[in-house]
Design a protein around this motif. Structure first.
Motif, short mmCIF file in Angstrom:
data_model
loop_
_atom_site.label_atom_id
_atom_site.label_comp_id
_atom_site.label_asym_id
_atom_site.label_seq_id
_atom_site.Cartn_x
_atom_site.Cartn_y
_atom_site.Cartn_z
N LEU A 31 0.83 -1.21 0.00
CA LEU A 31 0.00 0.00 0.00
C LEU A 31 0.86 1.26 0.00
O LEU A 31 0.60 2.20 -0.75
N VAL A 32 1.91 1.26 0.82
CA VAL A 32 2.81 2.42 0.87
C VAL A 32 3.46 2.64 -0.49
O VAL A 32 3.45 3.76 -1.02
N GLU A 33 4.01 1.59 -1.07
CA GLU A 33 4.73 1.71 -2.33
C GLU A 33 3.81 2.10 -3.48
O GLU A 33 4.13 2.97 -4.28
N ARG A 34 2.67 1.45 -3.58
CA ARG A 34 1.77 1.73 -4.70
C ARG A 34 1.12 3.09 -4.59
O ARG A 34 0.90 3.75 -5.60
N LYS A 35 0.83 3.52 -3.38
CA LYS A 35 0.26 4.85 -3.23
C LYS A 35 1.29 5.89 -3.65
O LYS A 35 0.94 6.91 -4.24
N ALA A 36 2.57 5.64 -3.37
CA ALA A 36 3.62 6.59 -3.74
C ALA A 36 3.86 6.56 -5.25
O ALA A 36 3.99 7.61 -5.88
N GLU A 37 3.92 5.37 -5.84
CA GLU A 37 4.22 5.23 -7.27
C GLU A 37 3.07 5.67 -8.16
O GLU A 37 3.28 6.32 -9.17
N GLU A 38 1.88 5.28 -7.80
CA GLU A 38 0.74 5.48 -8.68
C GLU A 38 -0.20 6.57 -8.20
O GLU A 38 -1.27 6.76 -8.76
#
Length: 100
Positions: A31-38
């Motif tokens: 969730l942290v990574e995808r919220k940041a990337e996308e």
């Protein structure tokens, strides 16, 4: 025999709990990574919660609040790991790091 059986039950429960904790940490990390990337918004957590609850209706732990907690723990862990790497690079002894 009874003690061996009880010991086996305890080991199995510990293994299940360990795997579930690891799953929750990975979920939070994703969730942290995808919220940041996308650039996902807040709604993704609520939608994922509903999706998981619908897919696994007999399981507990998929509330939006719990998913937010998974994300927060993972986010803290990611930053703490970076902090430790920086301190290690600066030769600060690990024993001097205090967890609060």
């Amino acid at each position: 025999m009874k003690q061996r059986y009880i010991s086996t039950q305890i080991k199995a429960a510990v293994k299940v709990n360990t795997e579930r904790l690891y799953f929750n940490w990975q979920l939070g990390r994703d969730l942290v990574e995808r919220k940041a990337e996308e650039k996902w918004g807040k709604g993704i957590v609520e939608q994922l919660s509903l999706d998981l609850q619908n897919e696994f209706p007999d399981e507990k732990g998929f509330s939006a609040r719990n998913l937010w907690n998974c994300q927060n723990v993972s986010y803290s862990k990611l930053h703490f790991s970076s902090f430790l790497k920086i301190n290690t690079a600066l030769s600060v002894p690990q024993k001097d790091i205090v967890l609060i």
